[in-house]
Design an enzyme around this catalytic site. Structure first.
Site, PDB file in Angstrom:
ATOM      1  N   THR A 125     -33.337 -47.692  -3.231  1.00  0.00           N
ATOM      2  CA  THR A 125     -31.888 -47.297  -2.868  1.00  0.00           C
ATOM      3  C   THR A 125     -32.226 -45.551  -2.593  1.00  0.00           C
ATOM      4  O   THR A 125     -33.126 -45.162  -3.327  1.00  0.00           O
ATOM      5  CB  THR A 125     -30.993 -47.451  -4.164  1.00  0.00           C
ATOM      6  OG1 THR A 125     -29.998 -46.578  -3.944  1.00  0.00           O
ATOM      7  CG2 THR A 125     -31.546 -47.543  -5.522  1.00  0.00           C
ATOM      8  N   ASP A 126     -31.199 -45.107  -2.210  1.00  0.00           N
ATOM      9  CA  ASP A 126     -31.204 -43.385  -2.177  1.00  0.00           C
ATOM     10  C   ASP A 126     -30.837 -43.134  -3.231  1.00  0.00           C
ATOM     11  O   ASP A 126     -31.050 -41.696  -3.699  1.00  0.00           O
ATOM     12  CB  ASP A 126     -30.204 -42.922  -0.962  1.00  0.00           C
ATOM     13  CG  ASP A 126     -29.125 -43.362  -1.043  1.00  0.00           C
ATOM     14  OD1 ASP A 126     -28.510 -44.056  -2.139  1.00  0.00           O
ATOM     15  OD2 ASP A 126     -28.112 -43.008  -0.249  1.00  0.00           O
ATOM     16  N   GLU A 127     -30.273 -43.900  -4.467  1.00  0.00           N
ATOM     17  CA  GLU A 127     -29.666 -43.184  -5.473  1.00  0.00           C
ATOM     18  C   GLU A 127     -30.911 -42.792  -6.452  1.00  0.00           C
ATOM     19  O   GLU A 127     -30.788 -41.997  -7.460  1.00  0.00           O
ATOM     20  CB  GLU A 127     -28.855 -44.092  -6.395  1.00  0.00           C
ATOM     21  CG  GLU A 127     -27.778 -44.575  -5.410  1.00  0.00           C
ATOM     22  CD  GLU A 127     -26.758 -45.312  -6.323  1.00  0.00           C
ATOM     23  OE1 GLU A 127     -26.463 -45.431  -7.486  1.00  0.00           O
ATOM     24  OE2 GLU A 127     -25.920 -46.398  -5.608  1.00  0.00           O
ATOM     25  N   TYR A 153     -28.940 -47.667 -14.015  1.00  0.00           N
ATOM     26  CA  TYR A 153     -29.311 -48.160 -12.693  1.00  0.00           C
ATOM     27  C   TYR A 153     -30.314 -47.515 -11.739  1.00  0.00           C
ATOM     28  O   TYR A 153     -31.376 -47.945 -11.511  1.00  0.00           O
ATOM     29  CB  TYR A 153     -28.223 -48.541 -12.034  1.00  0.00           C
ATOM     30  CG  TYR A 153     -28.385 -48.965 -10.310  1.00  0.00           C
ATOM     31  CD1 TYR A 153     -29.018 -50.205 -10.190  1.00  0.00           C
ATOM     32  CD2 TYR A 153     -28.103 -47.990  -9.313  1.00  0.00           C
ATOM     33  CE1 TYR A 153     -29.155 -50.305  -8.818  1.00  0.00           C
ATOM     34  CE2 TYR A 153     -28.242 -48.332  -8.005  1.00  0.00           C
ATOM     35  CZ  TYR A 153     -28.874 -49.716  -7.741  1.00  0.00           C
ATOM     36  OH  TYR A 153     -29.297 -49.954  -6.536  1.00  0.00           O
ATOM     37  N   LYS A 157     -34.449 -48.148 -10.908  1.00  0.00           N
ATOM     38  CA  LYS A 157     -34.752 -48.365  -9.542  1.00  0.00           C
ATOM     39  C   LYS A 157     -36.020 -47.272  -9.154  1.00  0.00           C
ATOM     40  O   LYS A 157     -37.079 -47.581  -8.704  1.00  0.00           O
ATOM     41  CB  LYS A 157     -33.687 -48.208  -8.445  1.00  0.00           C
ATOM     42  CG  LYS A 157     -32.598 -49.191  -8.444  1.00  0.00           C
ATOM     43  CD  LYS A 157     -33.168 -50.685  -8.315  1.00  0.00           C
ATOM     44  CE  LYS A 157     -33.678 -50.916  -6.796  1.00  0.00           C
ATOM     45  NZ  LYS A 157     -33.976 -52.180  -6.470  1.00  0.00           N
TER      46      LYS A 157
HETATM   47  P1  NAD Z   1     -26.282 -57.914  -5.629  1.00  0.00           P
HETATM   48  O1  NAD Z   1     -26.086 -57.615  -6.818  1.00  0.00           O
HETATM   49  O2  NAD Z   1     -25.061 -58.182  -4.732  1.00  0.00           O
HETATM   50  O3  NAD Z   1     -27.301 -59.120  -5.618  1.00  0.00           O
HETATM   51  C1  NAD Z   1     -28.341 -59.229  -6.446  1.00  0.00           C
HETATM   52  C2  NAD Z   1     -28.839 -60.706  -6.517  1.00  0.00           C
HETATM   53  O4  NAD Z   1     -30.130 -60.750  -7.330  1.00  0.00           O
HETATM   54  C3  NAD Z   1     -28.023 -61.769  -6.907  1.00  0.00           C
HETATM   55  O5  NAD Z   1     -27.974 -62.805  -6.248  1.00  0.00           O
HETATM   56  C4  NAD Z   1     -28.583 -61.992  -8.236  1.00  0.00           C
HETATM   57  O6  NAD Z   1     -28.379 -63.393  -8.926  1.00  0.00           O
HETATM   58  C5  NAD Z   1     -29.820 -61.729  -8.299  1.00  0.00           C
HETATM   59  N1  NAD Z   1     -30.757 -61.432  -9.420  1.00  0.00           N
HETATM   60  C6  NAD Z   1     -30.296 -60.603 -10.495  1.00  0.00           C
HETATM   61  N2  NAD Z   1     -31.095 -60.621 -11.116  1.00  0.00           N
HETATM   62  C7  NAD Z   1     -32.155 -61.534 -11.185  1.00  0.00           C
HETATM   63  C8  NAD Z   1     -33.418 -61.925 -11.751  1.00  0.00           C
HETATM   64  N3  NAD Z   1     -33.845 -61.438 -13.099  1.00  0.00           N
HETATM   65  N4  NAD Z   1     -34.114 -62.880 -11.193  1.00  0.00           N
HETATM   66  C9  NAD Z   1     -33.542 -63.487 -10.056  1.00  0.00           C
HETATM   67  N5  NAD Z   1     -32.514 -63.293  -9.077  1.00  0.00           N
HETATM   68  C10 NAD Z   1     -31.805 -62.003  -9.865  1.00  0.00           C
HETATM   69  O7  NAD Z   1     -27.134 -56.739  -5.011  1.00  0.00           O
HETATM   70  P2  NAD Z   1     -27.375 -56.328  -3.503  1.00  0.00           P
HETATM   71  O8  NAD Z   1     -26.077 -55.172  -3.391  1.00  0.00           O
HETATM   72  O9  NAD Z   1     -27.446 -57.293  -2.576  1.00  0.00           O
HETATM   73  O10 NAD Z   1     -28.794 -55.355  -3.520  1.00  0.00           O
HETATM   74  C11 NAD Z   1     -29.873 -55.881  -3.374  1.00  0.00           C
HETATM   75  C12 NAD Z   1     -31.043 -54.769  -3.479  1.00  0.00           C
HETATM   76  O11 NAD Z   1     -30.536 -53.785  -2.414  1.00  0.00           O
HETATM   77  C13 NAD Z   1     -30.842 -54.169  -4.881  1.00  0.00           C
HETATM   78  O12 NAD Z   1     -32.512 -54.082  -5.119  1.00  0.00           O
HETATM   79  C14 NAD Z   1     -30.244 -52.902  -4.743  1.00  0.00           C
HETATM   80  O13 NAD Z   1     -30.683 -51.848  -5.764  1.00  0.00           O
HETATM   81  C15 NAD Z   1     -30.714 -52.596  -3.318  1.00  0.00           C
HETATM   82  N6  NAD Z   1     -29.629 -51.733  -2.552  1.00  0.00           N
HETATM   83  C16 NAD Z   1     -28.127 -52.050  -2.616  1.00  0.00           C
HETATM   84  C17 NAD Z   1     -27.477 -51.092  -1.962  1.00  0.00           C
HETATM   85  C18 NAD Z   1     -25.944 -51.496  -1.758  1.00  0.00           C
HETATM   86  O14 NAD Z   1     -25.080 -50.588  -1.111  1.00  0.00           O
HETATM   87  N7  NAD Z   1     -25.626 -52.561  -2.113  1.00  0.00           N
HETATM   88  C19 NAD Z   1     -27.997 -50.012  -1.137  1.00  0.00           C
HETATM   89  C20 NAD Z   1     -29.338 -49.677  -1.502  1.00  0.00           C
HETATM   90  C21 NAD Z   1     -30.278 -50.401  -2.039  1.00  0.00           C
HETATM   91  P1  TYD Z   2     -20.046 -48.217  -5.655  1.00  0.00           P
HETATM   92  O1  TYD Z   2     -19.534 -49.099  -4.532  1.00  0.00           O
HETATM   93  O2  TYD Z   2     -19.933 -48.637  -7.246  1.00  0.00           O
HETATM   94  O3  TYD Z   2     -21.444 -47.937  -5.177  1.00  0.00           O
HETATM   95  P2  TYD Z   2     -22.509 -46.390  -5.689  1.00  0.00           P
HETATM   96  O4  TYD Z   2     -22.050 -46.174  -7.046  1.00  0.00           O
HETATM   97  O5  TYD Z   2     -23.745 -47.354  -6.116  1.00  0.00           O
HETATM   98  O6  TYD Z   2     -22.515 -45.484  -4.754  1.00  0.00           O
HETATM   99  O7  TYD Z   2     -19.337 -47.115  -5.371  1.00  0.00           O
HETATM  100  C1  TYD Z   2     -19.159 -46.108  -4.384  1.00  0.00           C
HETATM  101  C2  TYD Z   2     -18.319 -44.913  -4.832  1.00  0.00           C
HETATM  102  O8  TYD Z   2     -17.115 -45.243  -4.833  1.00  0.00           O
HETATM  103  C3  TYD Z   2     -18.690 -44.157  -5.870  1.00  0.00           C
HETATM  104  O9  TYD Z   2     -18.751 -42.759  -5.619  1.00  0.00           O
HETATM  105  C4  TYD Z   2     -17.683 -44.642  -6.968  1.00  0.00           C
HETATM  106  C5  TYD Z   2     -16.647 -45.017  -6.548  1.00  0.00           C
HETATM  107  N1  TYD Z   2     -15.598 -45.830  -6.899  1.00  0.00           N
HETATM  108  C6  TYD Z   2     -14.242 -45.790  -7.379  1.00  0.00           C
HETATM  109  O10 TYD Z   2     -13.722 -44.497  -6.792  1.00  0.00           O
HETATM  110  N2  TYD Z   2     -13.592 -46.688  -7.696  1.00  0.00           N
HETATM  111  C7  TYD Z   2     -14.032 -47.877  -7.898  1.00  0.00           C
HETATM  112  O11 TYD Z   2     -13.259 -48.773  -8.557  1.00  0.00           O
HETATM  113  C8  TYD Z   2     -15.343 -48.263  -7.751  1.00  0.00           C
HETATM  114  C9  TYD Z   2     -16.001 -49.498  -7.984  1.00  0.00           C
HETATM  115  C10 TYD Z   2     -16.211 -47.179  -7.041  1.00  0.00           C
END
Ligand code: NAD
Ligand code: TYD
Length: 339
Positions: A125-127, A153, A157
């Site tokens: 992630t960019d985070e 978190y 990562k």
């Molecule tokens: P999500 O929370 O929707 O899904 C995570 C999945 O992993 C779930 O199905 C969960 O059951 C499974 N999981 C969790 N712990 C596990 C374990 N110990 N063993 C097996 N399975 C397990 O997450 P997401 O948003 O789909 O993110 C997926 C990946 O992409 C993550 O690594 C996250 O850091 C990365 N990512 C997400 C975003 C975003 O905007 N959502 C952006 C950049 C990177």
């Molecule tokens: P989120 O979707 O949790 O992603 P991330 O924190 O990983 O970027 O949140 C996106 C942005 O929205 C973040 O600045 C936090 C804000 N946010 C709210 O203002 N209210 C909310 O209820 C949630 C879940 C997020």
């Protein structure tokens, strides 16, 4: 070709499973997911109809079980999307983030070393870069930006990323890492900003905006992320990191207002609540490297992507109604009460 996709019952993982099954009719996609609160089998309903898809309900931290799967499936490529992914939950209880995101990554890479692999890909992630100031628009995250994670978190990562690079240098494991900005699209768990606001608006519930709503995220439609991962695992160079983002910076409050407008709900639902601890101000990705080296560019404009996303939630009530009736309620009360 057999690809193991971990976390395939989650948001990005399931979109990636569907993307790969559709694009490569001769690939086997083996999903490993332990189905935490964020993983949902109904999300994979259509994948189960495809004979090229296989599912294991397994924790990536369970070394013995993971080794057995590798022995049986003999994967060519592993794409690790299994993770604890929500910043607010990590602030509330960091431990499981360290376990899954760091130790789980280690188990998967050990399995890759033991059984042999063409590519291990870590979805990051960019985070991991921390945040950027709101007022310096020319500053963007490049792959060379130093790691400065803010939340448990993002620290987990970043730790995993360092471990992945160490396995490449020390053991020669052929790894790649992608660091993507915020994704949105179908099947996103409604604890994240966009689906949470869509569902709350539909249910006429308060729309909880943290702080002043001025924080900026760089939004990417999930399918564009899947395309980037596909390119990296096939054409990316081992040992390399690729930033993935769409030059699409939007302040939170603007997204919430847009959702209100599209759903014809009053902006009076918007409620400013206490800010997130350590809240990152702005994320913005410089995707020059993946563009120049692999020809990747985001293809979905935000206006189209958000329309598709809102329509998906309107058409898939059954999916999210089942989710918000369960454990979700406890989460909601814990994160938002007294805020
Ligand atoms: P999500 O929370 O929707 O899904 C995570 C999945 O992993 C779930 O199905 C969960 O059951 C499974 N999981 C969790 N712990 C596990 C374990 N110990 N063993 C097996 N399975 C397990 O997450 P997401 O948003 O789909 O993110 C997926 C990946 O992409 C993550 O690594 C996250 O850091 C990365 N990512 C997400 C975003 C975003 O905007 N959502 C952006 C950049 C990177
Ligand atoms: P989120 O979707 O949790 O992603 P991330 O924190 O990983 O970027 O949140 C996106 C942005 O929205 C973040 O600045 C936090 C804000 N946010 C709210 O203002 N209210 C909310 O209820 C949630 C879940 C997020």
């Amino acid at each position: 070709m057999t690809i193991i996709v971990t976390g395939g019952a989650g948001f990005i993982g399931s979109n990636f499973v569907y993307y790969m099954l559709e694009k490569y009719s001769n690939y086997r996609i083996v999903c490993i997911d332990c189905l935490t609160y964020a993983g949902n089998l109904s999300t994979l309903e259509k994948a189960f109809l495809n004979p090229n898809f296989k599912f294991y309900k397994t924790d990536i931290c369970d070394r013995e079980a993971i080794y057995k799967i590798f022995e049986a499936e003999k994967p060519n490529i592993v794409v690790n999307l299994a993770a604890e992914s929500h910043v607010d939950r990590s602030i509330d209880n960091p431990e499981v983030f360290l376990k899954t995101n760091i130790l789980g990554t280690q188990v998967l890479m050990d399995a890759c070393l033991k059984y042999g692999i063409e590519r291990y890909h870590q979805v990051s992630t960019d985070e991991v870069y921390g945040d950027l100031p709101l007022d310096k628009k020319d500053l963007l995250f490049t792959e060379k930006t130093s790691l400065k994670p803010s939340s448990p978190y993002s620290a987990s990562k970043a730790s995993a990323d360092l471990l992945v690079l160490a396995y490449n240098r020390t053991y020669g494991l052929p790894v790649t890492i992608s660091r993507c900005s915020n994704n949105y699209g179908p099947y996103q768990f409604p604890e994240k900003l966009i689906p949470l606001m869509i569902l709350n608006a539909l249910n006429e519930k308060a729309l909880p905006v943290y702080g002043k709503g001025e924080n900026i995220r760089d939004w990417l439609y999930v399918e564009d992320h899947c395309k980037a991962i596909d390119l990296i695992i096939h054409k990316g160079t081992a040992g390399e990191i690729y930033n993935v983002g769409g030059h699409n910076e939007i302040a939170n409050i603007d997204i919430v207002k847009l959702i209100c407008k599209r759903l014809e709900k009053s902006e009076k639902l918007i409620t400013y609540v206490a800010d997130r601890k350590g809240h990152d101000l702005r994320y913005a990705i410089d995707p020059t490297k993946i563009h120049k080296e692999l020809g990747w560019l985001p293809q979905t404009k935000f206006a189209d992507g958000i329309e598709k996303t809102i329509t998906w939630y309107l058409e898939n009530r059954k999916w999210w109604e089942a989710i918000i009736s369960g454990e979700y309620q406890n989460h909601y009360e814990k994160i938002y009460e007294n805020r």
